[in-house]
Design an enzyme around this catalytic site. Sequence first.
Site, PDB file in Angstrom:
ATOM      1  N   SER A 167       0.821  -1.208   0.000  1.00 29.02           N
ATOM      2  CA  SER A 167       0.000   0.000   0.000  1.00 29.02           C
ATOM      3  C   SER A 167       0.858   1.262   0.000  1.00 29.02           C
ATOM      4  O   SER A 167       0.350   2.370   0.160  1.00 29.02           O
ATOM      5  CB  SER A 167      -0.911   0.010   1.228  1.00 29.02           C
ATOM      6  OG  SER A 167      -1.742  -1.118   1.212  1.00 29.02           O
ATOM      7  N   SER A 217      -5.325   0.580   3.483  1.00 29.22           N
ATOM      8  CA  SER A 217      -5.182  -0.719   4.137  1.00 29.22           C
ATOM      9  C   SER A 217      -6.399  -1.554   3.766  1.00 29.22           C
ATOM     10  O   SER A 217      -7.524  -1.162   4.041  1.00 29.22           O
ATOM     11  CB  SER A 217      -5.097  -0.551   5.655  1.00 29.22           C
ATOM     12  OG  SER A 217      -5.284  -1.804   6.292  1.00 29.22           O
ATOM     13  N   LYS A 218      -6.133  -2.669   3.114  1.00 27.44           N
ATOM     14  CA  LYS A 218      -7.214  -3.535   2.643  1.00 27.44           C
ATOM     15  C   LYS A 218      -8.180  -3.831   3.789  1.00 27.44           C
ATOM     16  O   LYS A 218      -9.372  -3.650   3.671  1.00 27.44           O
ATOM     17  CB  LYS A 218      -6.573  -4.818   2.110  1.00 27.44           C
ATOM     18  CG  LYS A 218      -7.491  -5.761   1.403  1.00 27.44           C
ATOM     19  CD  LYS A 218      -6.702  -6.521   0.330  1.00 27.44           C
ATOM     20  CE  LYS A 218      -6.798  -8.019   0.456  1.00 27.44           C
ATOM     21  NZ  LYS A 218      -6.004  -8.721  -0.568  1.00 27.44           N
ATOM     22  N   THR A 219      -7.622  -4.254   4.924  1.00 27.63           N
ATOM     23  CA  THR A 219      -8.467  -4.684   6.047  1.00 27.63           C
ATOM     24  C   THR A 219      -8.775  -3.549   7.012  1.00 27.63           C
ATOM     25  O   THR A 219      -9.619  -3.686   7.886  1.00 27.63           O
ATOM     26  CB  THR A 219      -7.718  -5.756   6.861  1.00 27.63           C
ATOM     27  OG1 THR A 219      -6.455  -5.185   7.255  1.00 27.63           O
ATOM     28  CG2 THR A 219      -7.452  -6.995   6.031  1.00 27.63           C
ATOM     29  N   PHE A 220      -8.085  -2.442   6.875  1.00 31.84           N
ATOM     30  CA  PHE A 220      -8.162  -1.313   7.800  1.00 31.84           C
ATOM     31  C   PHE A 220      -7.760  -1.734   9.211  1.00 31.84           C
ATOM     32  O   PHE A 220      -8.191  -1.150  10.197  1.00 31.84           O
ATOM     33  CB  PHE A 220      -9.563  -0.686   7.802  1.00 31.84           C
ATOM     34  CG  PHE A 220      -9.521   0.827   7.803  1.00 31.84           C
ATOM     35  CD1 PHE A 220      -9.191   1.533   6.658  1.00 31.84           C
ATOM     36  CD2 PHE A 220      -9.781   1.539   8.977  1.00 31.84           C
ATOM     37  CE1 PHE A 220      -9.131   2.926   6.674  1.00 31.84           C
ATOM     38  CE2 PHE A 220      -9.721   2.931   8.993  1.00 31.84           C
ATOM     39  CZ  PHE A 220      -9.396   3.624   7.850  1.00 31.84           C
ATOM     40  N   THR A 222      -4.229  -2.995   9.608  1.00 35.13           N
ATOM     41  CA  THR A 222      -2.765  -3.047   9.642  1.00 35.13           C
ATOM     42  C   THR A 222      -2.248  -2.136  10.763  1.00 35.13           C
ATOM     43  O   THR A 222      -2.571  -0.944  10.793  1.00 35.13           O
ATOM     44  CB  THR A 222      -2.186  -2.580   8.294  1.00 35.13           C
ATOM     45  OG1 THR A 222      -2.881  -3.249   7.248  1.00 35.13           O
ATOM     46  CG2 THR A 222      -0.707  -2.859   8.188  1.00 35.13           C
ATOM     47  N   GLU A 224       0.566  -0.641  11.736  1.00 40.26           N
ATOM     48  CA  GLU A 224       1.295   0.604  11.440  1.00 40.26           C
ATOM     49  C   GLU A 224       0.353   1.655  10.860  1.00 40.26           C
ATOM     50  O   GLU A 224       0.398   2.827  11.222  1.00 40.26           O
ATOM     51  CB  GLU A 224       2.414   0.346  10.418  1.00 40.26           C
ATOM     52  CG  GLU A 224       3.605  -0.445  10.941  1.00 40.26           C
ATOM     53  CD  GLU A 224       3.476  -1.934  10.716  1.00 40.26           C
ATOM     54  OE1 GLU A 224       2.327  -2.428  10.537  1.00 40.26           O
ATOM     55  OE2 GLU A 224       4.517  -2.628  10.726  1.00 40.26           O
ATOM     56  N   GLY A 278      -1.238  -7.604  -1.994  1.00 37.41           N
ATOM     57  CA  GLY A 278      -0.646  -6.309  -1.674  1.00 37.41           C
ATOM     58  C   GLY A 278       0.433  -5.869  -2.647  1.00 37.41           C
ATOM     59  O   GLY A 278       0.430  -4.742  -3.147  1.00 37.41           O
ATOM     60  N   ARG A 279       1.371  -6.755  -2.957  1.00 34.71           N
ATOM     61  CA  ARG A 279       2.502  -6.336  -3.803  1.00 34.71           C
ATOM     62  C   ARG A 279       2.122  -6.192  -5.279  1.00 34.71           C
ATOM     63  O   ARG A 279       2.940  -5.818  -6.105  1.00 34.71           O
ATOM     64  CB  ARG A 279       3.695  -7.269  -3.616  1.00 34.71           C
ATOM     65  CG  ARG A 279       3.410  -8.746  -3.815  1.00 34.71           C
ATOM     66  CD  ARG A 279       4.611  -9.586  -3.353  1.00 34.71           C
ATOM     67  NE  ARG A 279       4.362 -11.015  -3.397  1.00 34.71           N
ATOM     68  CZ  ARG A 279       3.759 -11.709  -2.426  1.00 34.71           C
ATOM     69  NH1 ARG A 279       3.311 -11.107  -1.350  1.00 34.71           N
ATOM     70  NH2 ARG A 279       3.581 -13.012  -2.545  1.00 34.71           N
ATOM     71  N   GLN A 360      10.312  -6.039  -2.912  1.00 40.40           N
ATOM     72  CA  GLN A 360       9.118  -6.675  -2.351  1.00 40.40           C
ATOM     73  C   GLN A 360       8.524  -7.652  -3.357  1.00 40.40           C
ATOM     74  O   GLN A 360       8.204  -8.793  -3.024  1.00 40.40           O
ATOM     75  CB  GLN A 360       8.056  -5.639  -1.960  1.00 40.40           C
ATOM     76  CG  GLN A 360       6.888  -6.320  -1.233  1.00 40.40           C
ATOM     77  CD  GLN A 360       5.606  -5.503  -1.187  1.00 40.40           C
ATOM     78  OE1 GLN A 360       5.389  -4.621  -2.006  1.00 40.40           O
ATOM     79  NE2 GLN A 360       4.755  -5.807  -0.226  1.00 40.40           N
ATOM     80  N   GLU A 364       9.360 -11.092  -1.621  1.00 36.37           N
ATOM     81  CA  GLU A 364       8.182 -11.545  -0.874  1.00 36.37           C
ATOM     82  C   GLU A 364       7.476 -12.659  -1.659  1.00 36.37           C
ATOM     83  O   GLU A 364       6.850 -13.533  -1.083  1.00 36.37           O
ATOM     84  CB  GLU A 364       7.228 -10.367  -0.612  1.00 36.37           C
ATOM     85  CG  GLU A 364       6.219 -10.652   0.495  1.00 36.37           C
ATOM     86  CD  GLU A 364       5.443  -9.415   0.933  1.00 36.37           C
ATOM     87  OE1 GLU A 364       5.812  -8.830   1.970  1.00 36.37           O
ATOM     88  OE2 GLU A 364       4.481  -9.025   0.264  1.00 36.37           O
ATOM     89  N   HIS A 395      29.498   4.527  -8.504  1.00 36.95           N
ATOM     90  CA  HIS A 395      30.427   5.125  -7.551  1.00 36.95           C
ATOM     91  C   HIS A 395      30.243   4.554  -6.157  1.00 36.95           C
ATOM     92  O   HIS A 395      30.786   5.082  -5.197  1.00 36.95           O
ATOM     93  CB  HIS A 395      30.240   6.649  -7.520  1.00 36.95           C
ATOM     94  CG  HIS A 395      30.550   7.292  -8.830  1.00 36.95           C
ATOM     95  ND1 HIS A 395      31.778   7.843  -9.124  1.00 36.95           N
ATOM     96  CD2 HIS A 395      29.793   7.430  -9.959  1.00 36.95           C
ATOM     97  CE1 HIS A 395      31.754   8.319 -10.367  1.00 36.95           C
ATOM     98  NE2 HIS A 395      30.561   8.066 -10.896  1.00 36.95           N
ATOM     99  N   LYS A 517       5.218 -10.443  13.414  1.00 33.94           N
ATOM    100  CA  LYS A 517       4.066  -9.586  13.754  1.00 33.94           C
ATOM    101  C   LYS A 517       3.428 -10.039  15.055  1.00 33.94           C
ATOM    102  O   LYS A 517       3.089  -9.226  15.920  1.00 33.94           O
ATOM    103  CB  LYS A 517       2.989  -9.707  12.659  1.00 33.94           C
ATOM    104  CG  LYS A 517       3.143  -8.785  11.479  1.00 33.94           C
ATOM    105  CD  LYS A 517       1.825  -8.833  10.680  1.00 33.94           C
ATOM    106  CE  LYS A 517       2.067  -8.596   9.210  1.00 33.94           C
ATOM    107  NZ  LYS A 517       0.887  -8.840   8.375  1.00 33.94           N
TER     108      LYS A 517
HETATM  109  C1  LIG Z   1      -2.625 -15.214  -1.329  1.00 36.78           C
HETATM  110  O1  LIG Z   1      -3.114 -15.577  -0.064  1.00 36.78           O
HETATM  111  C2  LIG Z   1      -2.472 -14.913   1.013  1.00 36.78           C
HETATM  112  C3  LIG Z   1      -2.900 -15.549   2.295  1.00 36.78           C
HETATM  113  O2  LIG Z   1      -4.259 -15.307   2.558  1.00 36.78           O
HETATM  114  C4  LIG Z   1      -2.792 -13.433   0.920  1.00 36.78           C
HETATM  115  O3  LIG Z   1      -2.204 -12.734   1.996  1.00 36.78           O
HETATM  116  C5  LIG Z   1      -2.233 -12.920  -0.394  1.00 36.78           C
HETATM  117  O4  LIG Z   1      -2.528 -11.559  -0.547  1.00 36.78           O
HETATM  118  C6  LIG Z   1      -2.795 -13.712  -1.552  1.00 36.78           C
HETATM  119  N1  LIG Z   1      -2.067 -13.328  -2.744  1.00 36.78           N
HETATM  120  C7  LIG Z   1      -2.625 -12.822  -3.820  1.00 36.78           C
HETATM  121  C8  LIG Z   1      -1.716 -12.494  -4.932  1.00 36.78           C
HETATM  122  O5  LIG Z   1      -3.827 -12.617  -3.902  1.00 36.78           O
END
Ligand SMILES: *[C@@H]1O[C@H](CO)[C@@H](O)[C@H](O)[C@H]1NC(C)=O
Length: 552
Positions: A167, A217-220, A222, A224, A278-279, A360, A364, A395, A517
């Site tokens: 994010s 935040s996907k879940t709201f 997280t 941090e 996320g990534r 990442q 990751e 350098h 975590k």
């Molecule tokens: C795959 O599953 C994991 C575990 O729930 C999740 O955290 C992750 O975001 C998922 N990955 C994708 C690319 O959707």
Amino acid sequence: MSQYSNFNLSSELPAWKRLESVYEQVGKTLKVKDEFAHDPERFAKFSETFKNFDGLEILFDFSKNIINDEVKKDLVALAKEAGVEHLRDEMFKGSKINETEDRAVYHVALRNRKLKEMKVDGENTAPEVDSVLKHMKEFSDDIRSGKWTGFTGKAITDVVNIGIGGSDLGPVMVTEALKAYSKEGLNVHFVSNIDGTHLAETLKGLSQETTLFLIASKTFTTAETTTNANSAKAWFLEKAQQDDIAKHFAALSTNAEQVAKFGIDTKNMFGFESWVGGRYSVWSAIGLSVAIYIGFDNFNDFLKGAEAFDEHFTSTPLEHNVAVLGGLLSVWYNNFFGAQTHLVAPFDQYMHRFPAYLQQLSMESNGKSVTRGNSFTNYQTGTILFGEPATNAQHSFFQLVHQGTKLIPADFILAAQSHNPIENNLHQRMLASNFFAQSEALMVGKDENQVQKEGATGGLVPHKVFSGNRPTTSILAQKITPAALGALIAYYEHVTFVEGAIWNINSFDQWGVELGKVLAKAIGKELDESGDVSDHDPSTNGLINQFKKWSS
Ligand SMILES: *[C@@H]1O[C@H](CO)[C@@H](O)[C@H](O)[C@H]1NC(C)=O
């Protein structure tokens, strides 16, 4: 066994075994310089051009890698045997290839600007993706035009994205890389670290009246991000009222309940689905800061560039498929030459966060040691990716790349046209000359004879020798436009995908970030209480107790 691969350990595949002997007989002693000498077609043979939707091209030159026709043939055979095409097609069909969580991996559906039917669980994703993008367009247009005003009627001048990991890294990198497309008077800032310094330093000089926060935040939940968001809210309320929050905070999240609780109007909530990892989320609502900063049309071009690259990846035969070739080379060096690292150096100052972003994406995804068939691998997986923009990198750490004891395969990236052709393009020509010179030097090296011819004698000679034959891939774009950047990111996403498919690991989960975590949460409670702790190992106890003494 997994549903998505018909083998367990890739080291047992016939092509892998063949590559082991090809490495012994050919790879180990192959001199790229000599290959060029007796194959005039080598450059043409081992380079590919990708054409973007807008007609601009990117040249991928793989010819300075330690390969020949035979090696390439066997590498491509490995991709075939490992079922790379099958897994790729499953991903593009929305199958649940993220097996540990039974989820689709469908970031490619986020850049489906042609609105093809792309289904997950029988439902077409295109309408919902398109509707979130329309919402992002309206919102970003309003911020940019000044139609959207803060609680005292002023236009927004500063957007602060609060998020971490996926994010944060994507939006940070893309807004930096495409700064040339931003407009004056509208700045973006990113707060990710739980270290209070990050938020405090960012807010210095900002005004509550003209600042908009995006809470990503996907879940709201997280840790941090919610902590930073609450502190940002406290700062905001120093000057404003609770009711004003709706004009200064928006959410990139799917948790409507928590978003509303925070005080954000759920009209200003931008969602994305569970199939967005996320990534891989910069293409989703997480890219809102990008859309605001460079404008929606440019953001849309960014998506279309990635979409065009997806078409290359899905429709080009493996022998000419640049993401497949990039992934195979990585496997070749990792598993047969024993290389541990991969260097990515953009010769482009705007792209200075690109290697951090790729860290990442790559590490990751592929830092795993268990196969889809649930057994430990008996071969190396995820490479250590690192890099810095050049020429700065030259350098700092390039000494080790040229003369160190390690083999470090490298990607160099350059655009032919600069966004800032100052001094009659002098800077760009100097930058480009280094781009060409570095890969040339790494390949040709310099032997003892030549060193002596240049006048060195005695003990100095070996210090001046460059062994050469150090592999590089040169990526030359016409220009770093939003579309070109979209394609380059998609290239690395699919390189990572191909590596994971060959190693037969799940590139899409990240269980390895969980343990720390959980422990941090427990220790956090102990830090709130007074008195010494004794329930950890002696080192951890000792450190915690010293911290308590020094911090109080
Ligand atoms: C795959 O599953 C994991 C575990 O729930 C999740 O955290 C992750 O975001 C998922 N990955 C994708 C690319 O959707």
